[in-house]
Scaffold this motif. Sequence first.
Motif, short mmCIF file in Angstrom:
data_model
loop_
_atom_site.label_atom_id
_atom_site.label_comp_id
_atom_site.label_asym_id
_atom_site.label_seq_id
_atom_site.Cartn_x
_atom_site.Cartn_y
_atom_site.Cartn_z
N ARG A 1 0.83 -1.20 0.00
CA ARG A 1 0.00 0.00 0.00
C ARG A 1 0.88 1.26 0.00
NH1 ARG A 1 -5.22 -1.32 1.36
NH2 ARG A 1 -5.68 0.76 2.14
N TYR A 2 1.98 1.20 0.75
CA TYR A 2 2.90 2.34 0.79
C TYR A 2 3.58 2.52 -0.57
CZ TYR A 2 2.56 3.18 5.83
OH TYR A 2 2.11 3.52 7.08
N PHE A 3 3.90 1.41 -1.21
CA PHE A 3 4.53 1.49 -2.53
C PHE A 3 3.60 2.21 -3.50
CE2 PHE A 3 5.00 -0.21 -6.84
CZ PHE A 3 6.35 0.09 -7.09
N ILE A 4 2.31 1.85 -3.49
CA ILE A 4 1.34 2.49 -4.38
C ILE A 4 1.20 3.97 -4.05
CG2 ILE A 4 -1.10 2.54 -5.02
CD1 ILE A 4 -1.14 -0.50 -4.53
N ALA A 5 1.19 4.28 -2.75
CA ALA A 5 1.02 5.68 -2.32
C ALA A 5 2.21 6.54 -2.74
CB ALA A 5 0.84 5.75 -0.81
N TYR A 6 3.41 6.01 -2.59
CA TYR A 6 4.60 6.78 -2.98
C TYR A 6 4.71 6.91 -4.50
CZ TYR A 6 6.44 7.33 1.71
OH TYR A 6 6.62 7.72 3.03
N LEU A 7 4.28 5.89 -5.23
CA LEU A 7 4.25 5.98 -6.68
C LEU A 7 3.27 7.06 -7.12
CD1 LEU A 7 5.14 4.86 -9.44
CD2 LEU A 7 3.28 3.18 -9.25
N ASP A 8 2.13 7.11 -6.46
CA ASP A 8 1.14 8.15 -6.74
C ASP A 8 1.71 9.54 -6.46
OD1 ASP A 8 -1.79 9.06 -7.10
OD2 ASP A 8 -1.32 9.81 -5.11
N LEU A 9 2.45 9.67 -5.37
CA LEU A 9 3.08 10.95 -5.04
C LEU A 9 4.07 11.37 -6.12
CD1 LEU A 9 3.78 10.68 -1.21
CD2 LEU A 9 2.58 12.56 -2.34
N PHE A 10 4.83 10.41 -6.60
CA PHE A 10 5.80 10.70 -7.66
C PHE A 10 5.08 11.21 -8.91
CE2 PHE A 10 8.06 9.20 -11.48
CZ PHE A 10 9.22 9.95 -11.36
N LYS A 11 4.02 10.54 -9.30
CA LYS A 11 3.26 10.94 -10.47
C LYS A 11 2.64 12.33 -10.28
CE LYS A 11 2.00 6.24 -11.93
NZ LYS A 11 0.87 5.27 -12.09
N LEU A 12 2.16 12.59 -9.08
CA LEU A 12 1.57 13.90 -8.79
C LEU A 12 2.61 15.01 -8.89
CD1 LEU A 12 -1.04 15.35 -7.85
CD2 LEU A 12 -0.26 15.03 -5.50
N SER A 13 3.80 14.73 -8.38
CA SER A 13 4.90 15.71 -8.44
C SER A 13 5.31 15.98 -9.88
CB SER A 13 6.09 15.20 -7.63
OG SER A 13 5.77 14.98 -6.29
N VAL A 14 5.41 14.93 -10.67
CA VAL A 14 5.80 15.10 -12.08
C VAL A 14 4.74 15.89 -12.84
CG1 VAL A 14 6.19 13.88 -14.26
CG2 VAL A 14 7.24 13.04 -12.14
N ALA A 15 3.48 15.54 -12.61
CA ALA A 15 2.37 16.20 -13.30
C ALA A 15 2.33 17.69 -13.01
CB ALA A 15 1.04 15.54 -12.92
N LYS A 16 2.71 18.06 -11.80
CA LYS A 16 2.67 19.48 -11.43
C LYS A 16 3.63 20.32 -12.26
CE LYS A 16 3.17 22.60 -7.51
NZ LYS A 16 3.51 22.75 -6.07
N TYR A 17 4.71 19.72 -12.70
CA TYR A 17 5.75 20.50 -13.38
C TYR A 17 5.76 20.26 -14.90
CZ TYR A 17 7.36 21.50 -8.72
OH TYR A 17 7.44 21.92 -7.41
N ILE A 18 4.78 19.52 -15.39
CA ILE A 18 4.69 19.31 -16.84
C ILE A 18 3.90 20.47 -17.47
CG2 ILE A 18 3.69 17.86 -18.65
CD1 ILE A 18 4.32 15.46 -16.94
#
Length: 277
Positions: free
Chosen positions: A260-277
């Motif tokens: 569950r933590y792996f999925i949550a941190y992956l989601d955080l990574f995607k959110l961070s990338v999306a913010k700067y695209i």
Amino acid sequence: MKYSVLVNTCDKFEDCWSPFFKLFSLYWQDYKGKIYLNTEYKDYSFPNLDIIPVKGCVGKKINGRYATWSQCLKWALDSIPEDIILYLQEDYFLKSQVQTSMIDDAVRLMLENKDIKCIHLTDQGCSTSGTSVYEGYDQCELHYKYRVSCQAALWYKDELYALLRERESAWEFEQFGSKRSAVLNHTYIAVSSKIVKKDCFEILPYVFTGIIKGRWYEETIPLFAKHNIFMNWSIRGLLSEAKPETFYQKTKRRMGRIPRYFIAYLDLFKLSVAKYI
């Protein structure tokens, strides 16, 4: 009325509803708005209160036996037309008068400053970093663990909605919702610690979580007795009677969190990338 109250709950906490609303009706008599009770399937009413049972699971396709905490909260938000909600939970039992005018002032501040997405109304939620540009309020620290807290707060509904992930429990929502809020970097403030202090002066004076680990927190006992609220404490049991978690139970719980933590941190990574695209 520029906001509504959301009382987040589930049907297995039905034993809290009557005590909650009896104390609500005594200590917040000047609240005249709607109260959304986030039930799963059950109906509920209380004299002279405009309670709307959400019954959010009715007609929904649910994977597994129960909907998740976050799914139920999202469905509740879908049913609320107001832009701002005051978030409470069913075991936040009021114990003295609510400072309605201060809540109204906070709502007015949010309406006048749309960049403010959340105002914490207690000193038991987020950590603050000194004064903000808004008099009487402190800025919430960006990377504090509980920047997103399930304690009493005013939220723009769309902000709360954006932080939710349907797979998460309440504890995961606080932990990872706080991290997601840091990525989004929207303004969160709290009523100044110079004004609000637990058991000294509170805008919403309530028992800070009346049920812990499924058991009654002992602070509820004298409060209920004072107001002639009968409760069979033996059904849930008291927190002080709970057996400590075994090493095996702790290990199993922690190991179960890994995917569950792996999925949550992956989601955080995607959110961070999306913010700067």
